[in-house]
Design a protein around this motif. Structure first.
Motif, PDB file in Angstrom:
ATOM      1  N   SER A 179       0.835  -1.203   0.000  1.00  0.00           N
ATOM      2  CA  SER A 179       0.000   0.000   0.000  1.00  0.00           C
ATOM      3  C   SER A 179       0.869   1.252   0.000  1.00  0.00           C
ATOM      4  O   SER A 179       2.048   1.216   0.358  1.00  0.00           O
ATOM      5  CB  SER A 179      -0.916   0.020   1.231  1.00  0.00           C
ATOM      6  N   GLU A 180       0.273   2.352  -0.411  1.00  0.00           N
ATOM      7  CA  GLU A 180       1.004   3.609  -0.455  1.00  0.00           C
ATOM      8  C   GLU A 180       1.231   4.138   0.959  1.00  0.00           C
ATOM      9  O   GLU A 180       0.515   3.799   1.900  1.00  0.00           O
ATOM     10  CB  GLU A 180       0.222   4.652  -1.264  1.00  0.00           C
ATOM     11  N   SER A 181       2.265   4.966   1.091  1.00  0.00           N
ATOM     12  CA  SER A 181       2.552   5.543   2.402  1.00  0.00           C
ATOM     13  C   SER A 181       1.419   6.463   2.829  1.00  0.00           C
ATOM     14  O   SER A 181       0.746   7.072   2.008  1.00  0.00           O
ATOM     15  CB  SER A 181       3.867   6.330   2.363  1.00  0.00           C
ATOM     16  N   ARG A 182       1.226   6.568   4.130  1.00  0.00           N
ATOM     17  CA  ARG A 182       0.155   7.382   4.680  1.00  0.00           C
ATOM     18  C   ARG A 182       0.734   8.451   5.587  1.00  0.00           C
ATOM     19  O   ARG A 182       1.723   8.230   6.283  1.00  0.00           O
ATOM     20  CB  ARG A 182      -0.830   6.510   5.461  1.00  0.00           C
ATOM     21  N   THR A 183       0.089   9.606   5.595  1.00  0.00           N
ATOM     22  CA  THR A 183       0.509  10.690   6.475  1.00  0.00           C
ATOM     23  C   THR A 183      -0.304  10.626   7.763  1.00  0.00           C
ATOM     24  O   THR A 183      -1.528  10.535   7.726  1.00  0.00           O
ATOM     25  CB  THR A 183       0.306  12.050   5.797  1.00  0.00           C
ATOM     26  N   ILE A 184       0.397  10.686   8.882  1.00  0.00           N
ATOM     27  CA  ILE A 184      -0.239  10.575  10.191  1.00  0.00           C
ATOM     28  C   ILE A 184       0.094  11.823  10.993  1.00  0.00           C
ATOM     29  O   ILE A 184       1.255  12.210  11.106  1.00  0.00           O
ATOM     30  CB  ILE A 184       0.254   9.323  10.945  1.00  0.00           C
ATOM     31  N   GLU A 185      -0.922  12.464  11.565  1.00  0.00           N
ATOM     32  CA  GLU A 185      -0.717  13.618  12.431  1.00  0.00           C
ATOM     33  C   GLU A 185      -0.913  13.199  13.887  1.00  0.00           C
ATOM     34  O   GLU A 185      -1.859  12.494  14.217  1.00  0.00           O
ATOM     35  CB  GLU A 185      -1.683  14.750  12.092  1.00  0.00           C
ATOM     36  N   TYR A 186      -0.012  13.648  14.737  1.00  0.00           N
ATOM     37  CA  TYR A 186      -0.121  13.301  16.147  1.00  0.00           C
ATOM     38  C   TYR A 186       0.697  14.299  16.962  1.00  0.00           C
ATOM     39  O   TYR A 186       1.484  15.073  16.426  1.00  0.00           O
ATOM     40  CB  TYR A 186       0.383  11.876  16.401  1.00  0.00           C
ATOM     41  N   ARG A 187       0.509  14.232  18.277  1.00  0.00           N
ATOM     42  CA  ARG A 187       1.281  15.071  19.186  1.00  0.00           C
ATOM     43  C   ARG A 187       2.334  14.212  19.885  1.00  0.00           C
ATOM     44  O   ARG A 187       2.007  13.149  20.429  1.00  0.00           O
ATOM     45  CB  ARG A 187       0.363  15.717  20.226  1.00  0.00           C
ATOM     46  N   ALA A 188       3.572  14.688  19.854  1.00  0.00           N
ATOM     47  CA  ALA A 188       4.678  13.980  20.480  1.00  0.00           C
ATOM     48  C   ALA A 188       5.153  14.758  21.704  1.00  0.00           C
ATOM     49  O   ALA A 188       5.191  15.991  21.687  1.00  0.00           O
ATOM     50  CB  ALA A 188       5.825  13.786  19.500  1.00  0.00           C
TER      51      ALA A 188
END
Length: 709
Positions: free
Chosen positions: A326-335
């Motif tokens: 599958s294609e790469s996915r962009t993930i948003e999160y707080r670190a």
């Protein structure tokens, strides 16, 4: 969009070439070259490929489709827009089949050329983004291909499904032989049972690690550590095994090579194993999140993620691992930062099973906190804008309205649905649009201002056009890409009327001062000459009194002219040291036995010549009304300065009247001195007041003064 866009326009009709070129070159990013035939177009492309080709269809010799086919043979990805006056479904279908980027039929009106410019922009932008993506993908592939580990994927029965080139290089087996082999064929015969057990363990338990010698086609044995990981389908059923083999003798060298590729990256590059623990973190984690990279290795990656984001991120990463194709996915999160704060991150994950140096999942993370903060700020600004009484608009990078507030809708008379998505030409004529574009170009230039104000004529839906003041600025940049502009329209009708009134008053003032300074001077000069002749012929007290009256008239005229001139606002300010000026003015006043005391008064921004008149008139007032032994003090207040004396003072009932023109308690005074002082203060924007000094005299205070030191 970054950089200039070079456009090759091909059309055998000169008028259309010139017209199209004119419209396109309004966009400062576009540079346009026009040629009259497809043959010349091919020569230009061969010599200097443009960013985009715009071509007519119906041309002699080679038509637009033939031209497109010829271009596609050498430049399959070059943006090519068929811009034709002759259109049909058949032409459009053939163009699409030949690989045209876009198809647009000519028609009248500037909006159509704006649409063409927009299509060009989108096509070139998409091409540039694709190039950047391809470049990044090539970089990633090349970086991983430099790693010397081998990997291969086995089916459940132990046959090969896929492998990397490194496996063939190390073993000497060509791809055709590997395709027909069983996994045991890569290992010495005495290791076959271990291989079978490892395959079974991986299929049942999900993971296995074994140290087994790899057998080459030449019979050489090379020590490797193999790690097998089970592959499953959507139902969790095993479908095969991924094997990664690392040459133990070169392990450290391989790790150094991998890290050399990523240690200079501004983004955080992390390697996470199947259990979710960090195997590697690039040095950038130090300056972005404040952690020592080595100290994070072995820790659970999920522990660094905000609890509200954790489950979602784990789910998305596991889904990516389970679907390697599958294609790469962009993930948003707080670190979590090392200081306890939270930073917004944007991560891209790829299942890197074809990377011989990585035994897990590679994630590239970028700090997007500033972008998030800007988004939050924009939300707040939107709330603020809603409460403004001025008309506010936002135009995107394609030149179309994306937002207008209620005041804007009311000002122009169109409903919001009509405005949003439309261009400013809805409410402006062509000249006004061009002017706004030029002003926007100034804002976007490297040395341009942050905001610009200019007049623009608005054409509402109903009623007569009216003039507004347009205050324009650009939206905050995201990744250095222009996002659009924001502006405020303000009706200055009242300002125009005020300016006209001021201009008329100035004209009357100029006429008045002309009469006073010129027309009255002539008869007064005649009187002065006649008096001198008369005094030469005879001596009379009447002549002396006439001379005194004439001198008083001249003084009145001089004061009246000064008063008229001081009424205008100060335009040019300069640095004025009050200590020096106050002492200098004292020398020009007939002070007899009087005394001046100057405290440490400030340096201010003011009109030097007017400040001198202020001090001279205040000193003269103190001497004329305070007596020959009066003491004058110049001192500092919190927001200004004062001039006080030890004279008899001004009764409270007369403290307002002393500033009226012509008011004086001295028979020889003109009554304009303090009025001039008030005009000087007003021209500077100060507040003038009079009170009693500590010694019982008069104290004149100037407040609201802009000080420098």
């Amino acid at each position: 969009m970054e950089g200039k866009v070079s456009i090759l326009h091909v059309d055998d009709e000169r008028s259309m070439r010139d017209l199209t070129e004119t419209f396109l070159e309004r966009n400062e990013q576009f540079t346009v070259e026009t040629v009259p035939s497809a043959e010349e177009g091919l020569e230009r492309i061969e010599a200097h490929p443009p960013d985009c080709v715009v071509s007519d269809y119906d041309m002699t010799k080679l038509d637009g489709l033939e031209f497109l086919e010829a271009v596609r043979e050498q430049h399959p990805n070059l943006p090519f827009i068929l811009f034709t006056g002759k259109g049909s479904e058949e032409v459009a279908s053939d163009a699409i089949a030949a690989g045209v980027t876009d198809y647009l039929q000519k028609s009248g009106g500037s909006e159509h050329y704006e649409l063409l410019a927009n299509r060009i922009h989108n096509a070139v932008q998409a091409r540039r983004e694709a190039k950047r993506a391809d470049k990044q993908e090539r970089f990633t592939s090349q970086a991983l291909d430099t790693l010397e580990d081998v990997f291969y994927v086995l089916n459940e029965d132990g046959s090969f499904r896929r492998w990397n080139n490194r496996l063939s290089e190390i073993t000497g087996y060509p791809s055709q032989e590997l395709a027909e082999m069983h996994a045991t064929g890569l290992f010495p015969e005495n290791e076959h049972n271990k291989v079978h057990d490892a395959i079974e363990t991986a299929l049942t338990s999900g993971e296995v690690t074994e140290k087994i010698d790899l057998l080459t086609a030449d019979g050489d044995r090379r020590p490797h550590e193999f790690r097998g990981t089970r592959l499953t389908d959507g139902d969790g059923e095993p479908t095969g095994i991924v094997w990664i083999g690392r040459d133990l003798t070169d392990r450290r060298q391989q790790e150094r090579r991998f890290r050399a590729l990523v240690e200079e990256s501004k983004d955080i590059i992390s390697v996470i194993d199947s259990s979710g623990r960090f195997q590697y973190q690039s040095p950038s984690v130090k300056h972005i999140l404040g952690y020592d990279p080595d100290e994070t290795v072995g820790n659970m990656a999920w522990d660094y993620i905000h609890p509200d984001d954790r489950d979602r991120v784990i789910e998305q990463v596991e889904e990516q691992v389970a679907n390697p194709d599958s294609e790469s996915r962009t993930i948003e999160y707080r670190a979590r930062h090392a200081d306890g704060s939270w930073r917004w991150m944007e991560a891209n994950g790829n299942n890197q099973l074809d990377n011989p140096a990585v035994e897990g999942h590679i994630i590239t993370s970028r700090d997007t906190t500033e972008r998030k903060d800007r988004q939050q700020e924009l939300k707040k600004y939107k709330t603020i804008v809603q409460s403004l009484t001025d008309a506010v608009y936002v135009v995107d990078n394609n030149g179309r309205f994306t937002y207008v507030n209620d005041e804007f809708v009311e000002l122009v008379g169109y409903d919001r649905e009509t405005i949003v998505g439309n261009t400013p030409s809805l409410i402006k004529d062509e000249n006004a649009v061009d002017r706004a574009n030029r002003q926007l170009g100034r804002l976007l230039s490297t040395d341009g201002p942050n905001t610009i104000s200019f007049e623009v004529t608005i054409h509402p839906r109903t009623g007569d056009p009216f003039v507004c003041e347009d205050h324009m600025g650009v939206l905050p940049y995201d990744d250095e890409e222009f996002e659009g502009s924001v502006g405020v329209l303000r009706d200055i009708t009242e300002q125009k009327e005020y300016e006209q009134t001021i201009e008329a008053e100035n004209e009357r003032l100029a006429e008045f001062t002309g009469i006073v300074s010129h027309d009255l001077q002539t008869p007064l000069g005649v009187v002065e000459t006649r008096l001198e002749l008369a005094q030469q012929e005879c001596e009379s007290d009447h002549l002396h009194k006439a001379r005194d009256a004439l001198d008083r008239s001249q003084t009145l005229i001089d004061d009246l002219l000064i008063l008229a001139q001081e009424g205008s606002q100060v335009v040019e300010f300069e640095r004025v040291e009050l200590t020096h000026v106050s002492k200098q003015c004292w020398e020009s006043v007939e002070t007899d036995q009087t005394t001046l005391q100057v405290e440490d008064v400030p340096v201010i921004n003011a009109d030097r010549s007017r400040i001198k008149r202020l001090f001279e008139n205040l000193y003269s007032n103190a001497v004329n009304h305070g007596g020959s032994d009066v003491t004058v003090r110049v001192g500092t207040m919190d927001d200004g300065f004062y001039v006080a004396d030890t004279g008899s003072g001004i009764p409270e009932s007369e403290q307002e009247a002393v500033f009226e023109a012509g008011y004086s308690t001295n028979e020889e005074g003109t009554g304009f001195g303090l009025r001039i002082v008030e005009e000087v203060a007003d021209a500077h924007g100060w507040e003038l007041s009079v009170t009693e000094s500590k010694q019982g005299g008069a104290r004149f205070e100037m407040s609201g003064v802009e000080t420098i030191e």
